[in-house]
Design a protein around this motif. Sequence first.
Motif, PDB file in Angstrom:
ATOM      1  N   UNK A  17       0.844  -1.184   0.000  1.00 19.10           N
ATOM      2  CA  UNK A  17       0.000   0.000   0.000  1.00 19.10           C
ATOM      3  C   UNK A  17       0.884   1.240   0.000  1.00 19.10           C
ATOM      4  N   UNK A  18       0.584   2.178  -0.881  1.00 17.85           N
ATOM      5  CA  UNK A  18       1.374   3.405  -0.950  1.00 17.85           C
ATOM      6  C   UNK A  18       2.568   3.316  -1.890  1.00 17.85           C
ATOM      7  N   UNK A  19       2.750   2.175  -2.560  1.00 18.92           N
ATOM      8  CA  UNK A  19       3.927   2.026  -3.430  1.00 18.92           C
ATOM      9  C   UNK A  19       3.759   2.738  -4.769  1.00 18.92           C
ATOM     10  N   UNK A  20       2.520   3.169  -5.093  1.00 19.21           N
ATOM     11  CA  UNK A  20       2.334   3.956  -6.317  1.00 19.21           C
ATOM     12  C   UNK A  20       1.534   3.264  -7.406  1.00 19.21           C
ATOM     13  N   UNK A  21       0.882   2.159  -7.075  1.00 19.10           N
ATOM     14  CA  UNK A  21       0.160   1.386  -8.098  1.00 19.10           C
ATOM     15  C   UNK A  21      -0.967   2.195  -8.745  1.00 19.10           C
ATOM     16  N   UNK A  22      -1.836   2.764  -7.911  1.00 24.42           N
ATOM     17  CA  UNK A  22      -2.964   3.531  -8.469  1.00 24.42           C
ATOM     18  C   UNK A  22      -2.461   4.753  -9.223  1.00 24.42           C
ATOM     19  N   UNK A  23      -1.417   5.374  -8.691  1.00 29.14           N
ATOM     20  CA  UNK A  23      -0.853   6.552  -9.357  1.00 29.14           C
ATOM     21  C   UNK A  23      -0.313   6.170 -10.740  1.00 29.14           C
TER      22      UNK A  23
ATOM     23  N   UNK B  17       5.995  -5.929  -9.782  1.00 31.40           N
ATOM     24  CA  UNK B  17       5.939  -5.518  -8.375  1.00 31.40           C
ATOM     25  C   UNK B  17       6.469  -4.097  -8.222  1.00 31.40           C
ATOM     26  N   UNK B  18       5.657  -3.239  -7.615  1.00 33.28           N
ATOM     27  CA  UNK B  18       6.099  -1.878  -7.334  1.00 33.28           C
ATOM     28  C   UNK B  18       6.591  -1.773  -5.901  1.00 33.28           C
ATOM     29  N   UNK B  19       7.573  -0.915  -5.710  1.00 34.50           N
ATOM     30  CA  UNK B  19       8.089  -0.667  -4.370  1.00 34.50           C
ATOM     31  C   UNK B  19       8.569   0.771  -4.364  1.00 34.50           C
ATOM     32  N   UNK B  20       8.020   1.586  -3.478  1.00 32.90           N
ATOM     33  CA  UNK B  20       8.543   2.951  -3.352  1.00 32.90           C
ATOM     34  C   UNK B  20       8.561   3.740  -4.652  1.00 32.90           C
ATOM     35  N   UNK B  21       7.525   3.604  -5.462  1.00 30.64           N
ATOM     36  CA  UNK B  21       7.446   4.402  -6.685  1.00 30.64           C
ATOM     37  C   UNK B  21       8.353   3.947  -7.803  1.00 30.64           C
TER      38      UNK B  21
END
Length: 244
Positions: free
Chosen positions: A50-56, A221-225
């Motif tokens: 959560x917060x890694x930037x997926x939706x963005x 996989x996203x991590x930290x943008x």
Amino acid sequence: MSRPDSVATPIVALDEVHLRLDSAAGPVNILRGLNLRVDAGERVGVVGPSGSGKSTMMMVMAGLERPTGGSVRVADQDLGALDEDGLARFRRDHVGIVFQAFHLVPTMTALENVAIPLEFAGAADAFDRAREGLVAVGLGHRLTHYPGQLSGGEQQRVALARAFVAEPSLLLADEPTGNLDIDTGSTIVELLFDLAERRGTTLVLITHDPALAERCDRTVRLMDGRIADDGHAARAERVRVAGD
Ligand SMILES: Nc1ncnc2c1ncn2[C@@H]1O[C@H](COP(=O)(O)OP(=O)(O)OP(=O)(O)O)[C@@H](O)[C@H]1O
Ligand SMILES: [Mg+2]
């Protein structure tokens, strides 16, 4: 699928995409040099904390959010070169979006909700095609119901019908089953894959469910943008094992 990536034409190409927003607490770097290619017809699962930037990232691919750096090409268009009208046309012609919270217009019936994108596109047969789309998701008996008169699963089926009705080349789905119980969620997933399969739609599917990501051709996989894993190595291994 043994073609090297350099040969296939990607439908989505993100190059060094940065997104920095100014919040009250100071600037926030949400996307920090994102690189991703998605081939036409591919189904890509997107996972990450959560917060890694997926939706963005999804908003950037849809041209709903402009990056502050880097380039975004989707369906042969450089989104950075388009103005707001151009972006609206781009979405109308190429992209279907399914949001976690359905985003239906509450004052419009199911039929009207599905017909809107086609009406915007000036299609004379908007309502006929919307009706067909709703029948395809099993809602032929709910055409004149308003979203408030539909269950969560039914609302999400209307949202799926709306996302597919203009036959987009790219379908973006942000946790489309996040608000649904397990059984209803799996019905929606079957519908999503089935519609995508029938139309050869490229699918980018954000999910917290590893089993759902597994059903895609690869998992990013996203991590930290940033992209921590683009899934190509795991996919190549699956193909190798399957070929043995
Ligand atoms: N308008 C905004 N202003 C400031 N920060 C924002 C804004 N929108 C998003 N963020 C921050 O950007 C980060 C990425 O958000 P995003 O919604 O893309 O995450 P996500 O990976 O989709 O998470 P989740 O799995 O919880 O949906 C989060 O830390 C979020 O707080
Ligand atoms: Mg999200």
